[in-house]
Design an enzyme around this catalytic site. Sequence first.
Site, short mmCIF file in Angstrom:
data_model
loop_
_atom_site.label_atom_id
_atom_site.label_comp_id
_atom_site.label_asym_id
_atom_site.label_seq_id
_atom_site.Cartn_x
_atom_site.Cartn_y
_atom_site.Cartn_z
CG ASP A 160 98.52 153.85 -8.24
OD1 ASP A 160 99.65 153.84 -8.76
OD2 ASP A 160 97.76 154.83 -8.29
CG ASP B 33 94.06 156.20 -2.87
OD1 ASP B 33 94.34 156.99 -3.79
OD2 ASP B 33 93.42 155.15 -3.06
#
Length: 387
Positions: free
Chosen positions: A94, A268
């Site tokens: 990320d 996630d």
Amino acid sequence: MTTDQFSFTVTKTDGAARTGEIRMPRGVIRTPAFMPVGTAATVKAMYPDQVKALGADVVLGNTYHLMLRPTAERVAKLGGLHKFMNWPYPILTDSGGFQVMSLSALRKIDENGVTFQSHIDGSTHVMTPERSIEIQGLLGSDIQMQLDECVKLPCTDAVAEKAMQLSLRWAERCRVAFGEQPGRAMFGIVQGGAVERLRIESAKELAQLDLKGYAIGGLAVGEPQEVMLRMIETVEPHMPKEKPRYLMGVGTPDDIVESVRRGVDMFDCVMPTRAGRHGQVFTRHGRMNLRNARFAEDLRPLDADSKCVASNTYSRAYLHHLVRSNEILGMMLLTWNNLAYYQELMAGLRKAIADGRLEDYIGEVKESWAKGERDGKAENGAVAASA
């Protein structure tokens, strides 16, 4: 069979839900997919080979944490994140934007990027879109996320719009910084708070950038599930159907089931690992708190029918003892169970979509959760009556 390029193929649909494959040089990601979170180059309380054996095709690493410790430059010097953490399969990183919002003591956001103080030592850092992509490149991740501004919900429409527009401009800068990297991908992130027109505008504008995939960000930040699902329903028609869709930071098994039903491909969340470290387990029978006194003499395993050793071997009484004693083994076994259940759930969803029976499967899953909750309440009552 892998490839030297990044590709995504939808293999079957059932309503809005779909199953497919993301092919990359380091492996194939079967979708819908749940990505265990390896924040600091480790899925907490798990060995890498355990994570793979459970069925995970990809794990997530965190740009914010890794840039602070041990630093992206050091990871690159040591051979890259895959070698560093002994995970030779796909890794998604990320951008660090969410952690800057949630963890940094002080932060300042402007057109250039974010200036923030480390939550570790208070040192000052600057994260621009270009720097975020540079860090992810140093880590060597296979899927990289654009830098975005993630706002807390609820917020005003004006705040949501300002952050969404800034995120769009940052997406373009990230796309330029990423360039062409065969076999790797950069995903854009749809923002817009809980405002439908902003979400649609964000999705449409990002689609014009022709990125390899698209995420829905800024959800699972405290809003009710119904708001999250409404936002998914709002943006799904405007997201390219031939590209993977990733719902960031989600979530509970029910969140995942309902989001798959609405066309999401990737997920996630720290929930299964974090919950496991605090005595909470997810199973086919629903959620259980192993700290509860009703498990003190319960000789049943968590799930006798599970293929996971942590789930089918150790008694609830023993696990209760480990949790109450703060033993590390308890954290390891419950995390193992939780990740096993999440991967079993994803495999079940993929098969149900392929077989054209998703709604039946979801009904069976939810009935099993409901029965477990009813049984748990009855057991709690029995324990209380005998006390």
